[in-house]
Design a protein around this motif. Structure first.
Motif, mmCIF file in Angstrom:
data_model
loop_
_atom_site.group_PDB
_atom_site.id
_atom_site.type_symbol
_atom_site.label_atom_id
_atom_site.label_comp_id
_atom_site.label_asym_id
_atom_site.label_seq_id
_atom_site.Cartn_x
_atom_site.Cartn_y
_atom_site.Cartn_z
ATOM 1 N N MET A 1 0.816 -1.208 0.000
ATOM 2 C CA MET A 1 0.000 0.000 0.000
ATOM 3 C C MET A 1 0.854 1.263 0.000
ATOM 4 O O MET A 1 0.503 2.271 -0.628
ATOM 5 C CB MET A 1 -0.923 -0.004 1.221
ATOM 6 N N LEU A 2 1.991 1.222 0.696
ATOM 7 C CA LEU A 2 2.838 2.405 0.840
ATOM 8 C C LEU A 2 4.112 2.317 0.004
ATOM 9 O O LEU A 2 5.042 3.082 0.223
ATOM 10 C CB LEU A 2 3.189 2.617 2.313
ATOM 11 N N ASP A 3 4.139 1.388 -0.949
ATOM 12 C CA ASP A 3 5.355 1.273 -1.763
ATOM 13 C C ASP A 3 5.638 2.570 -2.521
ATOM 14 O O ASP A 3 6.790 2.950 -2.724
ATOM 15 C CB ASP A 3 5.272 0.091 -2.722
ATOM 16 N N TRP A 4 4.562 3.294 -2.918
ATOM 17 C CA TRP A 4 4.749 4.560 -3.639
ATOM 18 C C TRP A 4 5.540 5.565 -2.798
ATOM 19 O O TRP A 4 6.356 6.334 -3.333
ATOM 20 C CB TRP A 4 3.395 5.164 -4.018
ATOM 21 N N LEU A 5 5.305 5.543 -1.468
ATOM 22 C CA LEU A 5 5.995 6.486 -0.585
ATOM 23 C C LEU A 5 7.491 6.172 -0.532
ATOM 24 O O LEU A 5 8.331 7.081 -0.655
ATOM 25 C CB LEU A 5 5.396 6.407 0.819
ATOM 26 N N VAL A 6 7.827 4.904 -0.368
ATOM 27 C CA VAL A 6 9.242 4.522 -0.295
ATOM 28 C C VAL A 6 9.917 4.746 -1.642
ATOM 29 O O VAL A 6 11.064 5.199 -1.706
ATOM 30 C CB VAL A 6 9.382 3.059 0.161
ATOM 31 N N ILE A 7 9.213 4.446 -2.727
ATOM 32 C CA ILE A 7 9.787 4.666 -4.061
ATOM 33 C C ILE A 7 10.019 6.150 -4.300
ATOM 34 O O ILE A 7 11.063 6.554 -4.848
ATOM 35 C CB ILE A 7 8.864 4.060 -5.137
ATOM 36 N N LEU A 8 9.066 6.988 -3.877
ATOM 37 C CA LEU A 8 9.246 8.440 -4.007
ATOM 38 C C LEU A 8 10.457 8.912 -3.213
ATOM 39 O O LEU A 8 11.283 9.698 -3.731
ATOM 40 C CB LEU A 8 7.987 9.156 -3.520
ATOM 41 N N MET A 9 10.591 8.443 -1.989
ATOM 42 C CA MET A 9 11.743 8.811 -1.160
ATOM 43 C C MET A 9 13.047 8.309 -1.787
ATOM 44 O O MET A 9 14.073 8.999 -1.755
ATOM 45 C CB MET A 9 11.573 8.247 0.249
ATOM 46 N N SER A 10 13.001 7.104 -2.370
ATOM 47 C CA SER A 10 14.201 6.518 -2.974
ATOM 48 C C SER A 10 14.635 7.287 -4.210
ATOM 49 O O SER A 10 15.815 7.609 -4.385
ATOM 50 C CB SER A 10 13.943 5.049 -3.328
ATOM 51 N N LEU A 11 13.684 7.598 -5.094
ATOM 52 C CA LEU A 11 14.024 8.324 -6.315
ATOM 53 C C LEU A 11 14.458 9.752 -6.016
ATOM 54 O O LEU A 11 15.319 10.310 -6.713
ATOM 55 C CB LEU A 11 12.831 8.317 -7.270
ATOM 56 N N THR A 12 13.883 10.346 -4.971
ATOM 57 C CA THR A 12 14.340 11.672 -4.547
ATOM 58 C C THR A 12 15.791 11.609 -4.095
ATOM 59 O O THR A 12 16.596 12.495 -4.412
ATOM 60 C CB THR A 12 13.458 12.209 -3.405
ATOM 61 N N ALA A 13 16.134 10.548 -3.359
ATOM 62 C CA ALA A 13 17.521 10.377 -2.923
ATOM 63 C C ALA A 13 18.440 10.186 -4.123
ATOM 64 O O ALA A 13 19.528 10.776 -4.191
ATOM 65 C CB ALA A 13 17.629 9.186 -1.977
ATOM 66 N N VAL A 14 17.997 9.368 -5.067
ATOM 67 C CA VAL A 14 18.841 9.065 -6.229
ATOM 68 C C VAL A 14 19.110 10.319 -7.061
ATOM 69 O O VAL A 14 20.244 10.580 -7.477
ATOM 70 C CB VAL A 14 18.184 7.970 -7.091
ATOM 71 N N VAL A 15 18.062 11.117 -7.296
ATOM 72 C CA VAL A 15 18.186 12.259 -8.212
ATOM 73 C C VAL A 15 18.539 13.547 -7.465
ATOM 74 O O VAL A 15 19.584 14.166 -7.718
ATOM 75 C CB VAL A 15 16.882 12.442 -9.018
#
Length: 507
Positions: A274-288
């Protein structure tokens, strides 16, 4: 050879007891004796850790080298250790990096060297215990315990703002851990046990999973660290001595990723979905985004610290895109998800080698010039050609050059991201460009060109001790980059079992 030995207990308690012995030797036997003892205990621990690999059965996902002794029976708290293909590589990485740190600090640490070496040995045992613990209370105690040696290392041997950095480091990590403890206690009352493996089999409602997932996220996101709870890391790195930065980047950040694998995904699969979008958003923000932050740094340690945050974003991205991969009808089997999780695992191990090497390279320069500012250098290749060869090699590995370990994990995660969403893969792949930008910008200004000033002109090239530690890390980066199969084979059964458990446990 060690089949009948309590191998995990030896790996946990040998460095801890060794640290206590080194403390005593420092008081009575002199600094050199303490250093030799630290090297003996750390090397012995590393050799013991290799027995985990040689005696490991790749065909099973079951916990191996299991040790179980009742401790506090009234609360079902047990002395319970065991490893699988996910935790075992991280234990070997911990033992290897500790040997490197002991050798690296041999001639550099002049103040209280016995206490310095002892702190790292004790922290090594505590970190190995975190990766081995199969009891939630033991996991929590060792998780919190490893903060103490690092707090001391930064606070005693750190830079001028070390007090601020240590307090910020401790507050961030401790507060997040409190929520994890609350979640563990709640699950104890649901299952009647603190066994992590029994917690995996709990049938929790979505509401229960939601709050437990958030509690774990607060603890593990800080440790990784993920954006936006990452701000403690650059300060800690800048103020920490070189050895502290090495352990912090190479091992302690991985414990956050390991926590997601051991707790969040198997215990709260529906909330993770359900919250995978939140972790993915945080991860991609870290990456970029964090990659662009690294681009404007003038302090080499800060640049590599932000680089670590960006590269660790691949780990959390790989762990949580599995749900979006499964949502695609074309990816009904586990293949894409396995690629993502194994890529995240390889990225953790690879980043352990590369980040350690990057911080050690900065430490070599700092020991000679007492400056980490890029603007104070220039033309280092003219006076330190051997060192520059190593430094540029590690910089290329940090960029993700094919043939180095930095390429393998990131490439696997990007491939898996394509199965989930093209734009996720596109944004993740941007790090290859952004990483090249900030890394090559640093390499050009520090190492190449004419000699910038008299201080650079007086630099001496690597000594035998420094060549040794750089060579060991270079070999590790090359072996994993050219031949990742042994590591993949070790983790494959455990990763498959994890993903199968998640798939069948979803409501």
């Amino acid at each position: 050879m060690f089949a009948d030995w309590p191998l995990l207990s030896l790996l946990v308690w040998t460095p801890i007891l060794g640290g206590l012995v080194v403390l005593l030797a420092g008081d009575h036997g002199g600094a050199q004796g303490a250093k030799r003892l630290a090297l003996i205990f750390s090397t012995a621990t590393f050799i013991l850790s290799l027995s985990l690999f040689t005696g490991f059965d790749n065909s099973t996902s079951a916990m191996q080298f299991v040790e179980f002794y009742p401790w506090v029976s009234s609360f079902s708290i047990n002395y319970h250790f065991g490893v699988d293909g996910i935790s075992m590589p991280l234990i070997i990485l911990t033992a290897f990096i500790t040997v490197i740190v002991v050798i690296a600090g041999w001639d550099v640490i002049k103040t209280k060297p016995s206490q310095y070496m002892a702190a790292f040995l004790i922290m090594e045992g505590l970190m190995i215990a975190v990766f081995s613990a199969l009891d939630a209370i033991f996991f929590y105690v060792f998780w919190e315990g490893m903060l103490i040696p690092m707090f001391i290392i930064i606070g005693v041997w750190g830079g001028p703002n070390r007090v601020y950095a240590t307090i910020k480091f401790f507050i961030y990590t401790f507060i997040g851990s409190v929520f994890m403890l609350i979640a563990m206690i709640y699950m104890y009352y649901q299952s009647g046990s603190f066994s992590i493996l029994e917690m995996h089999n709990l049938k929790l409602s979505m509401d229960e999973q939601f709050w437990i997932f958030l509690a774990f996220l607060m603890a593990f996101a800080v440790k990784v660290p993920m954006w936006p709870v990452h701000t403690w890391l650059p300060d800690a790195h800048v103020e920490a001595p070189t050895g502290g930065s090495v352990i912090l980047a190479a091992i302690m950040l991985k414990i956050g990723g390991y926590g997601f694998i051991r707790f969040s995904l198997p215990i709260t699969p529906d909330a993770s979905h359900m919250l995978d979008w939140l972790v993915i958003l945080m991860s991609l923000t870290a990456v970029v985004y964090i990659g662009f932050v690294a681009l404007v740094q003038n302090d080499m340690k800060k640049l590599v610290a932000y680089s670590s945050i960006s590269h660790m974003g691949f780990v959390t991205l790989g762990l949580f895109i599995v749900f979006m991969i499964w949502e695609n009808p074309a990816n009904s089997n586990l293949t894409g998800a396995v690629l993502a999780v194994e890529g995240a695992m390889i990225q953790m191990v690879s980043h352990g080698f590369i980040s350690a090497a990057m911080f050690l390279a900065i430490g070599v320069l700092y020991d000679r010039m007492h400056s980490r500012n890029i603007s104070d250098y220039g033309g280092v290749v003219n006076t330190m050609p051997v060192f520059t060869a190593f430094a540029v090699f590690f910089a290329m590995a940090n960029v993700g050059l094919p043939g180095t370990s930095g390429f393998v994990g990131e490439f696997m995660v990007i491939l898996a991201a394509f199965k989930a969403n093209f734009w996720f893969a596109f944004l993740a792949a941007l790090t290859l460009i952004i990483g090249a930008a900030y890394t090559l910008w640093m390499v050009k200004r520090v190492y190449f060109g004419d000699v910038a000033n008299e201080n650079v002109a007086k630099l001496n090239d690597l000594n035998a001790r420094e060549v040794l530690i750089m060579s060991l890390l270079a070999i590790a980066v090359l072996i994993l980059g050219l031949w990742p199969a042994p590591l993949i084979d070790v983790m494959h059964a455990s990763v498959n079992n994890l993903l199968h458990h998640i798939a069948v446990s979803k409501l």
